[in-house]
Enzyme design. Sequence first.
Site, PDB file in Angstrom:
ATOM      1  N   HIS A   1       5.312   0.949   9.765  1.00 24.05           N
ATOM      2  CA  HIS A   1       4.047   0.896   9.902  1.00 24.05           C
ATOM      3  C   HIS A   1       3.366   2.391   9.394  1.00 24.05           C
ATOM      4  O   HIS A   1       3.568   3.170   9.997  1.00 24.05           O
ATOM      5  CB  HIS A   1       3.626   0.659  11.262  1.00 24.05           C
ATOM      6  CG  HIS A   1       3.942  -0.844  11.566  1.00 24.05           C
ATOM      7  ND1 HIS A   1       3.088  -2.009  11.745  1.00 24.05           N
ATOM      8  CD2 HIS A   1       5.151  -1.456  12.097  1.00 24.05           C
ATOM      9  CE1 HIS A   1       3.781  -3.131  11.891  1.00 24.05           C
ATOM     10  NE2 HIS A   1       5.177  -2.663  12.098  1.00 24.05           N
TER      11      HIS A   1
ATOM     12  N   ASP B   1      10.085   1.060  11.441  1.00 25.15           N
ATOM     13  CA  ASP B   1       9.158   0.533  12.183  1.00 25.15           C
ATOM     14  C   ASP B   1       7.954   1.770  12.220  1.00 25.15           C
ATOM     15  O   ASP B   1       7.233   1.815  11.582  1.00 25.15           O
ATOM     16  CB  ASP B   1       9.687   0.152  13.561  1.00 25.15           C
ATOM     17  CG  ASP B   1       8.652  -0.754  14.254  1.00 25.15           C
ATOM     18  OD1 ASP B   1       7.716  -1.251  13.437  1.00 25.15           O
ATOM     19  OD2 ASP B   1       8.791  -1.089  15.245  1.00 25.15           O
TER      20      ASP B   1
ATOM     21  N   ASP C   1       0.496   3.229  10.255  1.00 26.27           N
ATOM     22  CA  ASP C   1      -0.132   3.839  11.498  1.00 26.27           C
ATOM     23  C   ASP C   1       0.784   4.304  12.469  1.00 26.27           C
ATOM     24  O   ASP C   1       0.417   4.946  13.805  1.00 26.27           O
ATOM     25  CB  ASP C   1      -1.410   3.140  12.012  1.00 26.27           C
ATOM     26  CG  ASP C   1      -0.835   1.732  12.320  1.00 26.27           C
ATOM     27  OD1 ASP C   1       0.089   1.392  11.994  1.00 26.27           O
ATOM     28  OD2 ASP C   1      -1.481   0.923  13.160  1.00 26.27           O
TER      29      ASP C   1
ATOM     30  N   GLY D   1       1.562  -7.517  15.961  1.00 30.76           N
ATOM     31  CA  GLY D   1       0.955  -7.495  17.321  1.00 30.76           C
ATOM     32  C   GLY D   1       1.952  -8.009  18.422  1.00 30.76           C
ATOM     33  O   GLY D   1       3.142  -8.626  18.121  1.00 30.76           O
TER      34      GLY D   1
ATOM     35  N   GLU E   1      11.743 -10.360  17.968  1.00 34.40           N
ATOM     36  CA  GLU E   1      11.825  -8.994  18.548  1.00 34.40           C
ATOM     37  C   GLU E   1      12.069  -9.219  20.131  1.00 34.40           C
ATOM     38  O   GLU E   1      12.843  -8.527  20.487  1.00 34.40           O
ATOM     39  CB  GLU E   1      10.461  -8.193  18.253  1.00 34.40           C
ATOM     40  CG  GLU E   1      10.484  -6.670  18.881  1.00 34.40           C
ATOM     41  CD  GLU E   1       9.607  -5.742  18.575  1.00 34.40           C
ATOM     42  OE1 GLU E   1       9.562  -4.672  18.664  1.00 34.40           O
ATOM     43  OE2 GLU E   1       8.388  -6.293  18.041  1.00 34.40           O
TER      44      GLU E   1
ATOM     45  N   HIS F   1      10.276  -2.349   6.354  1.00 41.57           N
ATOM     46  CA  HIS F   1       9.431  -2.342   7.541  1.00 41.57           C
ATOM     47  C   HIS F   1       8.980  -0.947   8.131  1.00 41.57           C
ATOM     48  O   HIS F   1       9.761  -0.430   8.991  1.00 41.57           O
ATOM     49  CB  HIS F   1      10.297  -3.092   8.781  1.00 41.57           C
ATOM     50  CG  HIS F   1       9.498  -3.554   9.757  1.00 41.57           C
ATOM     51  ND1 HIS F   1       9.203  -5.033  10.260  1.00 41.57           N
ATOM     52  CD2 HIS F   1       8.556  -2.961  10.783  1.00 41.57           C
ATOM     53  CE1 HIS F   1       8.366  -5.097  11.302  1.00 41.57           C
ATOM     54  NE2 HIS F   1       7.909  -3.849  11.501  1.00 41.57           N
TER      55      HIS F   1
ATOM     56  N   HIS G   1       6.406 -10.815  11.864  1.00 41.97           N
ATOM     57  CA  HIS G   1       7.023 -10.324  13.053  1.00 41.97           C
ATOM     58  C   HIS G   1       7.174 -11.596  13.972  1.00 41.97           C
ATOM     59  O   HIS G   1       6.665 -12.158  14.237  1.00 41.97           O
ATOM     60  CB  HIS G   1       6.208  -9.407  13.864  1.00 41.97           C
ATOM     61  CG  HIS G   1       5.838  -8.062  13.705  1.00 41.97           C
ATOM     62  ND1 HIS G   1       5.258  -7.753  12.150  1.00 41.97           N
ATOM     63  CD2 HIS G   1       6.113  -6.805  13.689  1.00 41.97           C
ATOM     64  CE1 HIS G   1       5.305  -6.139  11.923  1.00 41.97           C
ATOM     65  NE2 HIS G   1       5.832  -5.868  13.149  1.00 41.97           N
TER      66      HIS G   1
END
Length: 360
Positions: free
Chosen positions: A22, A297, A24, A179, A209, A20, A206
């Site tokens: 990202h 993350d 960006d 998101g 969380e 996991h 996702h």
Amino acid sequence: MKPTSLSLEAVRRVPKVLLHDHLDGGLRPSTIIELAAKVSYDALPHTDPEALRQWFIGEANSHALLRYLSTFAHTTAVMQTVEGLSRVAAEAVADFDADGVVYAETRFAPEQHLTAGLTLDETVDAVLAGLREGERAAQGRVRVGLLLCAMRHSSRAMEIAQLTVRHRHRGVVGFDIAGAEVGYPPIAHLEAFEFLQRENMPITVHAGEWLGPRPFEQAIHRCGAWRIGHGISIAAEIDEASGSSRMSHLASYVRDRRVPLEVCPTSNLQTGGAYSYATHPFGRLDRLGFCVTINTDNRLMSDTTASQEFLHLAEAFGYELRDLLRFTCNAIDGAFLPYPEREQLKDAAIHAYDRVGSIS
């Protein structure tokens, strides 16, 4: 509980697997500044790399998920060209390699990279080209698969699902939906998930969380998730007050089916999903037999690496090398790789841990 004997350098020396991460959320601040200049993006809060790094960390430490997510406006703004996407991807591989990561799955949302005229397919091509460039530079020490994310708040999930399948033999290994959770249940994109299941495409979602069991249950039973991104709210389904660790049927299912949880400790602290490493649900879930994995993350926003995340939990729960190997094997078992390749990766990891020190 005995304190860990591990140091950051010791953790860096052993192989790690990330599920996991990202793309960006892992840019180098200096790269953001250079790319911003090339595309005439003048909205950065700072143009000094260290000041910009501290700004991202400060915003991410707000304990508010929406404010945390708002920082991505700056990173995605400089990832709108082939050059920008490829460079960020290649540098991510280099950073994984420097940290001792031997396999990683990084993810990005193609729909967020179209403002300069790229098509969805062109964004994927650019990222895959950068990943392959990074792998060549690493000379075989690290391998990286790509997940494509749809965004919960948009209506393009089916497009991204089809895009995922189109590129499945070129390095795209799975699909995710990301998101803000609140108000955007995964079930709203059921058509895309049903298409992916018919195509036998690996899925992660996702979920868990922030919110409780309902989106978690939807992700597994309706959306066909092979893994859960974050997933720490499943701990609320466990009652240990009586000392008997009674679980809901959902929690038992997740544990007994070994559904991998892509836990991101520092990120959870930043967004309020947990309040300290010492009280993070990870330790409890691990103790009760859940398939927990350790992830970054967003390396920029969380000012972290895989090794740092491993060490945070080792210090919190007294973990040693044998525990880190166990978490690494959990991640390998959950990786979106063919079974024979997972077994080869696991054998190599076990031998590497043995070389560093006894794990008996």
